[in-house]
Design a protein around this motif. Sequence first.
Motif, PDB file in Angstrom:
ATOM      1  N   LEU A 119       0.897  -1.243  -0.056  1.00 49.54           N
ATOM      2  CA  LEU A 119       0.040   0.031  -0.051  1.00 49.54           C
ATOM      3  C   LEU A 119       1.023   1.234   0.008  1.00 49.54           C
ATOM      4  O   LEU A 119       1.940   1.205   0.684  1.00 49.54           O
ATOM      5  CB  LEU A 119      -0.785   0.114   1.221  1.00 49.54           C
ATOM      6  N   LYS A 124      -2.326   6.619  -3.256  1.00 53.44           N
ATOM      7  CA  LYS A 124      -3.438   5.971  -2.803  1.00 53.44           C
ATOM      8  C   LYS A 124      -3.621   4.557  -3.656  1.00 53.44           C
ATOM      9  O   LYS A 124      -4.600   4.521  -4.292  1.00 53.44           O
ATOM     10  CB  LYS A 124      -4.816   7.065  -2.933  1.00 53.44           C
ATOM     11  N   SER A 125      -2.828   4.062  -3.689  1.00 51.73           N
ATOM     12  CA  SER A 125      -2.844   2.522  -4.658  1.00 51.73           C
ATOM     13  C   SER A 125      -2.336   1.638  -3.980  1.00 51.73           C
ATOM     14  O   SER A 125      -1.663   1.553  -2.715  1.00 51.73           O
ATOM     15  CB  SER A 125      -1.964   2.826  -5.900  1.00 51.73           C
ATOM     16  N   GLN A 274     -17.098   0.329   1.779  1.00 52.31           N
ATOM     17  CA  GLN A 274     -16.778   1.713   1.495  1.00 52.31           C
ATOM     18  C   GLN A 274     -18.062   2.522   1.541  1.00 52.31           C
ATOM     19  O   GLN A 274     -18.313   3.807   1.527  1.00 52.31           O
ATOM     20  CB  GLN A 274     -15.948   2.155   0.342  1.00 52.31           C
ATOM     21  N   THR A 308      -6.092   6.573   6.134  1.00 54.87           N
ATOM     22  CA  THR A 308      -5.472   6.757   4.883  1.00 54.87           C
ATOM     23  C   THR A 308      -5.966   6.182   3.594  1.00 54.87           C
ATOM     24  O   THR A 308      -6.064   6.672   2.514  1.00 54.87           O
ATOM     25  CB  THR A 308      -3.945   6.453   5.079  1.00 54.87           C
ATOM     26  N   TYR A 309      -6.576   5.153   3.911  1.00 56.45           N
ATOM     27  CA  TYR A 309      -7.047   4.112   2.697  1.00 56.45           C
ATOM     28  C   TYR A 309      -8.544   3.952   2.807  1.00 56.45           C
ATOM     29  O   TYR A 309      -8.956   2.960   1.959  1.00 56.45           O
ATOM     30  CB  TYR A 309      -6.480   2.715   2.773  1.00 56.45           C
ATOM     31  N   ILE A 312     -10.102   4.599  -0.675  1.00 56.69           N
ATOM     32  CA  ILE A 312      -8.992   4.126  -1.581  1.00 56.69           C
ATOM     33  C   ILE A 312     -10.194   3.757  -2.938  1.00 56.69           C
ATOM     34  O   ILE A 312     -10.969   3.030  -2.608  1.00 56.69           O
ATOM     35  CB  ILE A 312      -8.176   3.081  -1.420  1.00 56.69           C
ATOM     36  N   SER A 313      -9.791   3.845  -4.189  1.00 58.63           N
ATOM     37  CA  SER A 313     -10.819   3.629  -5.348  1.00 58.63           C
ATOM     38  C   SER A 313     -10.525   2.168  -5.653  1.00 58.63           C
ATOM     39  O   SER A 313      -9.202   1.806  -5.494  1.00 58.63           O
ATOM     40  CB  SER A 313     -10.224   4.675  -6.464  1.00 58.63           C
ATOM     41  N   ASN A 316      -7.845   1.575  -8.321  1.00 58.60           N
ATOM     42  CA  ASN A 316      -6.285   1.844  -7.594  1.00 58.60           C
ATOM     43  C   ASN A 316      -6.004   0.602  -6.884  1.00 58.60           C
ATOM     44  O   ASN A 316      -4.739   0.599  -6.350  1.00 58.60           O
ATOM     45  CB  ASN A 316      -6.068   2.950  -6.849  1.00 58.60           C
TER      46      ASN A 316
END
Length: 359
Positions: A119, A124-125, A274, A308-309, A312-313, A316
């Motif tokens: 990560l 952001k991947s 999410q 942070t995550y 995340i998309s 990604n």
Amino acid sequence: MSNSKGSLPPRSNGPQGGRGQQNRTAPQTKTKKKKVVKRSFFARLIRVLLMLVLIAVLAGLGYAGYLYYKFEKGGFGTDQAVDSGQLASAKPLTMLLLGTDNRPKHPSNLTDVIMVAALNPDTKSATVVSLPRDTYVELSGYKKNKINAYYARFKAKEDTSGISAEDEMKTMMGKYLDVDIDYVTVLDFQGFRDIVDELGGVDVNISADMCYTDSVDGTDINLKKGPARLNGDDALDYVRYRKSNCSPKTEGSDDFDRNKRQNEVLNALVGQMQSLGGVLKIGNVMDAVGNNLETDIENEQIKSMIATYWKISKENIAFVPVTGTWRSPYVYINDTELENAKQSLQATLAGSAAASETP
């Protein structure tokens, strides 16, 4: 009489003037009343909206506080402190994800799921490399074996070696994939079921009918081809299915197909977690996994990872299933694919390539 008449206004003007006065003033009075009512209505509406916003904010803060309390008191991570420079928000991290086939009727520490995730907070991947459970491993310092047998072997030696099986797995898998592994998380079958159930099921597209029964461990797989929302039991059957012993038999599956299905389910769960519904169910998910999850991630680090995550998309997140050749009882990994997997992990950690979802 003359004095009284003289004190009255003229007849011709008096009544008309009175009526004219009333006609002019009445509409003005009504207009003022309407404005007062309108202002009062909007004032009340604004107050209600502000109160709703305030309640939503307080509820959100309360829920965030609840989650933090769960991480602190729920035993999900260790209590060790983390330097600010080592937090997920500050540096790339790697994690080993293991799914064991341990369950009440069939206690075991064989790892049916072996994944390594990298990560990167700047891009952001993430990259998730998955390996077949029957992968043949020939690695310096370790006995040749199937990759899914090492965790059970390390568990059996913990008392004599003084090293936890989780640390042994991090060291071995790091050597196998040429990457330093920071953390490890182990989830058993029951924990997986509970997560899926708490999220209300998982949506998948079943490629073919699947049927298999085993009275010894209670397995009863019976899934039909097509789009489906699976509960925890069926989702576990979906990712575990390999062969059929039913009549009529259904199409068999190999380790490579299992890895694809594991990635499909993981990808779907990321999306559901999410969503608003998923966010509100996190506390229940954490309660559900309970004793079915082990990890060496610090509580403070878990909070940093979420911050942070969390959003995340999915585009990604690159899922990289490594395949090879099946020659019973092993899968011999394709060297080129293994090298590509190593480079994908390194690229994500270095931030040199954006991840893209693997079909």
